[in-house]
Design an enzyme around this catalytic site. Sequence first.
Site, short mmCIF file in Angstrom:
data_model
loop_
_atom_site.label_atom_id
_atom_site.label_comp_id
_atom_site.label_asym_id
_atom_site.label_seq_id
_atom_site.Cartn_x
_atom_site.Cartn_y
_atom_site.Cartn_z
CD GLU A 45 -2.29 -6.25 5.14
OE1 GLU A 45 -2.59 -5.07 5.42
OE2 GLU A 45 -1.66 -6.57 4.10
CB CYS A 82 -0.99 -0.04 1.16
SG CYS A 82 -2.33 1.18 0.98
CG HIS A 141 -4.14 -3.36 2.62
ND1 HIS A 141 -3.20 -2.92 3.51
CD2 HIS A 141 -4.76 -2.26 2.14
CE1 HIS A 141 -3.24 -1.60 3.58
NE2 HIS A 141 -4.18 -1.17 2.75
#
Length: 209
Positions: free
Chosen positions: A185, A79, A183
């Site tokens: 994650e 990001c 992202h």
Amino acid sequence: MIAVIDYDAGNIQSVKKAVNALGSKAVLTSDPEVIGAASGVILPGVGAFGAAMERLEGLNLCDCIRDACNRGIPFLGICLGLQLLFEDSEESPGVKGLGILKGHILKIPEEGGLRVPHIGWNELELSGSSRLFSGCGDDHFVYFVHSYYLAASDRNIVTAQASYGVKIDAAVEHNNIFAVQFHPEKSGEVGLYILKQFLRLCQENSHVD
């Protein structure tokens, strides 16, 4: 050991937890010596470009990051971490980025009823070969949260794009340097797969060393 650079820029803990869940040891650190000794480095982040560069400079991390990239340590920007690797951003005129890769960060145009920031799931359009995306199958939907996007100068480093009013360079890869605008994650199984691929490269690099 994976060094997750801690410079007070959000989503740090979620990245650390994801790495640990995949079986690798991650440490949050702003210590250049720890970063230099790591088998892989992750630069996550959310927030403003200029404030992030100020924090990195205040912690004496800019040269440390450049050194890690130059020494061939697998490096992943996430990001804002992707954006900081490039030259500059329209978000913070006059502020120079790390300049490790060539390109500029532009504002997503608020046209055609599009909401900015761009928040939510979007499909990646893969281009060329990528070690991160190799073998990830047909599921290319990942989670974005951003108002600015990368326009890379070297089109050869772009491994994935996404469409949101404009073409977003959503992932890049150059030698040991990887970066994604989304992202991983927070991107479910496909995001964890991408992280797992990066951790595999870190492990292979540590064996070479």
